[in-house]
Design a protein around this motif. Structure first.
Motif, PDB file in Angstrom:
ATOM      1  N   ARG A 144       0.621  -1.019   0.167  1.00  0.00           N
ATOM      2  CA  ARG A 144       0.277  -0.115   0.082  1.00  0.00           C
ATOM      3  C   ARG A 144       0.154   1.389   0.196  1.00  0.00           C
ATOM      4  O   ARG A 144       0.684   2.336  -0.476  1.00  0.00           O
ATOM      5  CB  ARG A 144      -0.525  -0.129   0.875  1.00  0.00           C
ATOM      6  CG  ARG A 144      -2.042  -0.732   1.020  1.00  0.00           C
ATOM      7  CD  ARG A 144      -2.495  -1.245   2.021  1.00  0.00           C
ATOM      8  NE  ARG A 144      -3.562  -2.280   2.380  1.00  0.00           N
ATOM      9  CZ  ARG A 144      -4.464  -2.943   3.219  1.00  0.00           C
ATOM     10  NH1 ARG A 144      -3.622  -2.689   4.595  1.00  0.00           N
ATOM     11  NH2 ARG A 144      -5.526  -3.343   3.190  1.00  0.00           N
ATOM     12  N   VAL A 145       1.831   1.220   1.053  1.00  0.00           N
ATOM     13  CA  VAL A 145       2.886   2.304   1.155  1.00  0.00           C
ATOM     14  C   VAL A 145       3.578   2.973  -0.771  1.00  0.00           C
ATOM     15  O   VAL A 145       3.630   3.681  -0.781  1.00  0.00           O
ATOM     16  CB  VAL A 145       3.875   2.326   2.243  1.00  0.00           C
ATOM     17  CG1 VAL A 145       5.006   2.924   1.919  1.00  0.00           C
ATOM     18  CG2 VAL A 145       3.404   2.203   2.992  1.00  0.00           C
ATOM     19  N   VAL A 146       4.081   1.365  -1.233  1.00  0.00           N
ATOM     20  CA  VAL A 146       4.351   1.428  -2.399  1.00  0.00           C
ATOM     21  C   VAL A 146       3.593   2.532  -3.700  1.00  0.00           C
ATOM     22  O   VAL A 146       4.707   2.822  -4.664  1.00  0.00           O
ATOM     23  CB  VAL A 146       5.361   0.142  -2.873  1.00  0.00           C
ATOM     24  CG1 VAL A 146       5.890  -0.098  -4.619  1.00  0.00           C
ATOM     25  CG2 VAL A 146       6.092   0.347  -2.422  1.00  0.00           C
ATOM     26  N   LYS A 147       1.925   1.659  -3.668  1.00  0.00           N
ATOM     27  CA  LYS A 147       1.826   2.154  -4.920  1.00  0.00           C
ATOM     28  C   LYS A 147       1.074   4.051  -4.320  1.00  0.00           C
ATOM     29  O   LYS A 147       1.047   4.958  -4.873  1.00  0.00           O
ATOM     30  CB  LYS A 147      -0.126   1.714  -4.436  1.00  0.00           C
ATOM     31  CG  LYS A 147       0.106   0.339  -5.563  1.00  0.00           C
ATOM     32  CD  LYS A 147      -1.370  -0.344  -4.574  1.00  0.00           C
ATOM     33  CE  LYS A 147      -1.182  -1.903  -4.998  1.00  0.00           C
ATOM     34  NZ  LYS A 147      -2.964  -2.077  -4.172  1.00  0.00           N
ATOM     35  N   GLY A 148       0.744   4.010  -1.952  1.00  0.00           N
ATOM     36  CA  GLY A 148       0.144   5.502  -2.676  1.00  0.00           C
ATOM     37  C   GLY A 148       1.438   6.872  -2.670  1.00  0.00           C
ATOM     38  O   GLY A 148       1.214   7.646  -3.177  1.00  0.00           O
ATOM     39  N   PHE A 149       2.516   6.466  -2.520  1.00  0.00           N
ATOM     40  CA  PHE A 149       3.958   6.627  -2.385  1.00  0.00           C
ATOM     41  C   PHE A 149       4.120   6.774  -3.952  1.00  0.00           C
ATOM     42  O   PHE A 149       4.616   8.684  -4.836  1.00  0.00           O
ATOM     43  CB  PHE A 149       5.196   6.113  -1.959  1.00  0.00           C
ATOM     44  CG  PHE A 149       6.386   7.126  -2.109  1.00  0.00           C
ATOM     45  CD1 PHE A 149       6.110   8.421  -1.463  1.00  0.00           C
ATOM     46  CD2 PHE A 149       7.622   6.178  -2.197  1.00  0.00           C
ATOM     47  CE1 PHE A 149       7.423   9.089  -1.556  1.00  0.00           C
ATOM     48  CE2 PHE A 149       8.657   7.088  -3.024  1.00  0.00           C
ATOM     49  CZ  PHE A 149       8.440   8.510  -1.659  1.00  0.00           C
ATOM     50  N   LEU A 150       3.636   6.121  -4.996  1.00  0.00           N
ATOM     51  CA  LEU A 150       4.651   6.060  -6.077  1.00  0.00           C
ATOM     52  C   LEU A 150       3.561   7.660  -6.976  1.00  0.00           C
ATOM     53  O   LEU A 150       3.846   8.526  -7.191  1.00  0.00           O
ATOM     54  CB  LEU A 150       4.247   5.172  -7.143  1.00  0.00           C
ATOM     55  CG  LEU A 150       6.273   3.651  -6.791  1.00  0.00           C
ATOM     56  CD1 LEU A 150       5.468   2.621  -7.547  1.00  0.00           C
ATOM     57  CD2 LEU A 150       6.673   4.823  -7.082  1.00  0.00           C
ATOM     58  N   ALA A 151       2.478   7.273  -6.619  1.00  0.00           N
ATOM     59  CA  ALA A 151       1.050   8.103  -6.701  1.00  0.00           C
ATOM     60  C   ALA A 151       0.990   9.161  -6.622  1.00  0.00           C
ATOM     61  O   ALA A 151       1.463  10.646  -7.131  1.00  0.00           O
ATOM     62  CB  ALA A 151      -0.279   7.451  -6.497  1.00  0.00           C
ATOM     63  N   SER A 152       1.983   9.533  -4.930  1.00  0.00           N
ATOM     64  CA  SER A 152       1.833  11.328  -4.250  1.00  0.00           C
ATOM     65  C   SER A 152       3.327  11.675  -5.077  1.00  0.00           C
ATOM     66  O   SER A 152       3.637  12.937  -5.720  1.00  0.00           O
ATOM     67  CB  SER A 152       1.716  10.927  -2.917  1.00  0.00           C
ATOM     68  OG  SER A 152       2.917  10.410  -2.583  1.00  0.00           O
ATOM     69  N   ALA A 153       4.508  11.147  -5.053  1.00  0.00           N
ATOM     70  CA  ALA A 153       5.588  11.222  -5.914  1.00  0.00           C
ATOM     71  C   ALA A 153       5.441  12.002  -7.514  1.00  0.00           C
ATOM     72  O   ALA A 153       5.992  12.712  -7.576  1.00  0.00           O
ATOM     73  CB  ALA A 153       6.669  10.057  -6.050  1.00  0.00           C
ATOM     74  N   ILE A 154       4.327  11.030  -8.416  1.00  0.00           N
ATOM     75  CA  ILE A 154       4.661  11.820  -9.175  1.00  0.00           C
ATOM     76  C   ILE A 154       3.165  12.498  -9.377  1.00  0.00           C
ATOM     77  O   ILE A 154       3.414  14.258 -10.114  1.00  0.00           O
ATOM     78  CB  ILE A 154       3.821  10.637 -10.271  1.00  0.00           C
ATOM     79  CG1 ILE A 154       4.657   9.454 -10.790  1.00  0.00           C
ATOM     80  CG2 ILE A 154       3.434  10.714 -11.522  1.00  0.00           C
ATOM     81  CD1 ILE A 154       3.930   7.824 -10.639  1.00  0.00           C
TER      82      ILE A 154
END
Lengths: 256, 270
Positions: free
Chosen positions: A64-74
């Motif tokens: 979940r962290v990886v998904k959310g973090f990538l989305a927020s990074a982009i």
């Protein structure tokens, strides 16, 4: 020698806490459901890892962290860059973003649950809301703080708008973007635990809450320690990785 | 495209830079501020021009107009016989704060303006110009690892890497210590002799202006006007202890003395 001394000094407080904890549970009269002994916590850790439960929960939370973090990074880097490069876009978006930022991440959870339930997507959305702002703000500030002189060099060599962005503004902002991403990752980890505590059926936060409802304070403490350790490990790993991207930054520090 | 047509009948073409009746105003709080007034300056190929003046006299603006970074509305500014409409590869520029990009290695900074070349050509140009300024051992260093003088050398290499016909220098040695500055002055003269590049340099150091300039442009402040253009003796001006050097120095000092004390009568007597 110096780092050895540094580690020794850093260990003083944790050791005191462990000793106090030991004294309190060995000689005190606290019930185990309030403060379990270190032995109990150790046993709970072994129990939770030997049946794979802890690893499973961690895996779910980390995905979940990886998904959310990538989305927020982009999203954060994109919006920060657009607002940094165009004062019109900044005037359009920044006031709204500044107001929305004031709402604490946990205050979003009720609404997000109403909208998308307690499944995966609600976790990812909550992480995004929490992590996007530090990334966005740092990207914006990195782009904006680019000295005019550098932009003038780009004009002198007739770089177009896009080239000026990729060759001048973006590299200038990169160290600060990475600071934003590092903060964002830390916040993502906190957000996933918080959202799982409030509404979830899986994940490390859910496991903690379940242990609490069963009065298993030893399991609660195992989860807390693991959450802290994972947080530190992620932070150190991302720092190591990011230092590779900005070789010139550490040189500046060393030369001073 | 720029070219260096010469003697095609138009008198303007014998000059690499031709400025006639240039006026420049800036709008500050919607109020026009006169920065440059009736500037006339012709620079011949291979010349070294130095411009001295108070800070704020518009000399940096003049230089930026020459290279096309600042627009002008009133007057004629020609480079290589063509009206200046923007920056071009035939005109290099070196700034006071070297403006090397801290995230690029020295070789990449020097090659920053060489996008149009193939990889091999680019490498060759960069190598050549790093050797020219004595920095070939620092190709893979970052700007923060270089001293002030070395950074300025790298900036000069970047300015020359495009093989421009004109190099404009905006107080390039202003932030250097006195000894490094003298060293750099010798270097820039050597480079100019080797490359034959026309150079226009702004400075607030009168000694530097005399030592380097074939002609010294003395400017007054607010609005920036050319007070006088002093032609220097090619031999005597390179001797810092010569009588002629001292005379040039006195002459330029007097201009600024007149400016600050407003003793016009004294200036006229001299």
């Amino acid at each position: 020698m110096k780092t050895g001394k540094y580690i020794l000094v850093a260990l003083i407080v944790p050791v005191i806490i462990l000793v106090l904890w030991y004294i309190a549970t060995t000689f005190g009269s606290l019930p185990a459901s309030i403060l379990p002994g270190q032995q109990m916590v150790g046993n709970a850790f072994i129990e939770m890892t030997s049946n794979g439960q802890l690893q499973g929960d961690l895996m779910i939370s980390l995905v979940r962290v990886v998904k959310g973090f990538l989305a927020s990074a982009i999203t954060g880097v994109f919006l920060g860059s657009v607002m940094g490069m165009s004062s019109k876009m900044q005037n359009l978006l920044l006031p709204t973003i500044t107001v929305i930022r004031q709402i604490p991440m946990v205050a979003w959870i009720p609404l997000i649950i109403l909208w998308s339930g307690i499944g995966e997507s609600s976790k990812v959305i909550i992480i995004m809301i929490a992590a996007v702002f530090p990334i966005l703000v740092n990207t914006l500030s990195g782009i904006e703080s680019t000295p005019d002189g550098y932009a003038e060099v780009a004009r002198l060599y007739k770089l177009g708008k896009w080239k000026t962005f990729t060759k001048v503004y973006l590299p200038h902002a990169l160290p600060q973007i990475l600071v934003g991403l590092k903060l964002g990752l830390g916040v993502s980890w906190m957000a996933v635990v918080a959202s799982e505590l409030i509404a979830a059926s899986t994940g490390i936060g859910y496991r903690m809450n379940e242990a609490r409802s069963l009065m298993k304070s030893d399991k609660v403490i195992v989860c807390m320690i693991v959450i802290g350790l994972i947080g530190i490990i992620m932070d150190k790993l991302i720092s190591l990785l990011f230092n590779q991207f900005t070789p010139w930054v550490n040189l500046q520090k060393n030369s001073k | 495209m720029e070219n260096t047509r010469q003697n095609t009948g138009r008198t303007g073409n014998e000059y690499i830079i031709n400025i006639e009746h240039l006026n420049k105003q800036f709008l500050v709080d919607k109020q026009p501020i006169e920065v440059l007034r009736d500037i006339n300056l012709q620079v011949k190929k291979g010349e070294f021009i130095t411009i001295v003046g108070h800070s704020g006299c518009g000399k940096s603006t003049l230089l930026k107009i020459m290279c096309g970074l600042v627009s002008y509305e009133d007057g004629t500014v020609e480079r290589n016989g063509h009206a200046v409409a923007g920056p071009g590869p035939k005109c290099g520029m070196v700034f006071q704060d070297h403006r090397l990009l801290p995230w690029l290695k020295i070789k990449d900074n020097v090659g920053f303006g060489l996008r149009h070349l193939s990889k091999e050509e680019k490498e060759q140009q960069v190598k050549e110009h790093l050797e020219l300024v004595g920095l070939k051992d620092f190709a893979n260093s970052y700007p923060s690892q270089l001293s002030g003088g070395m950074s300025q050398r790298a900036a000069i290499a970047r300015g020359l890497a495009n093989k421009p016909t004109i190099l404009l220098l905006d107080e390039p040695f202003g932030a250097l210590d006195a000894l490094t500055r003298i060293q750099m002055q010798k270097e820039i003269l050597r480079i100019q002799e080797e490359q034959g590049t026309t150079m226009v340099m702004i400075t607030h150091d009168i000694d530097e202006a005399i030592y380097l300039g074939n002609r010294i442009v003395v400017m007054s402040a607010r609005p920036g006007e050319i007070k006088e253009i002093i032609k220097t003796d090619p031999v005597e001006s390179k001797k810092r202890d010569s009588i002629l050097f001292a005379k040039y120095k006195k002459k330029i000092y007097d201009y600024f003395f007149e400016d600050t004390e407003e003793e016009h009568d004294v200036a006229y007597v001299i």
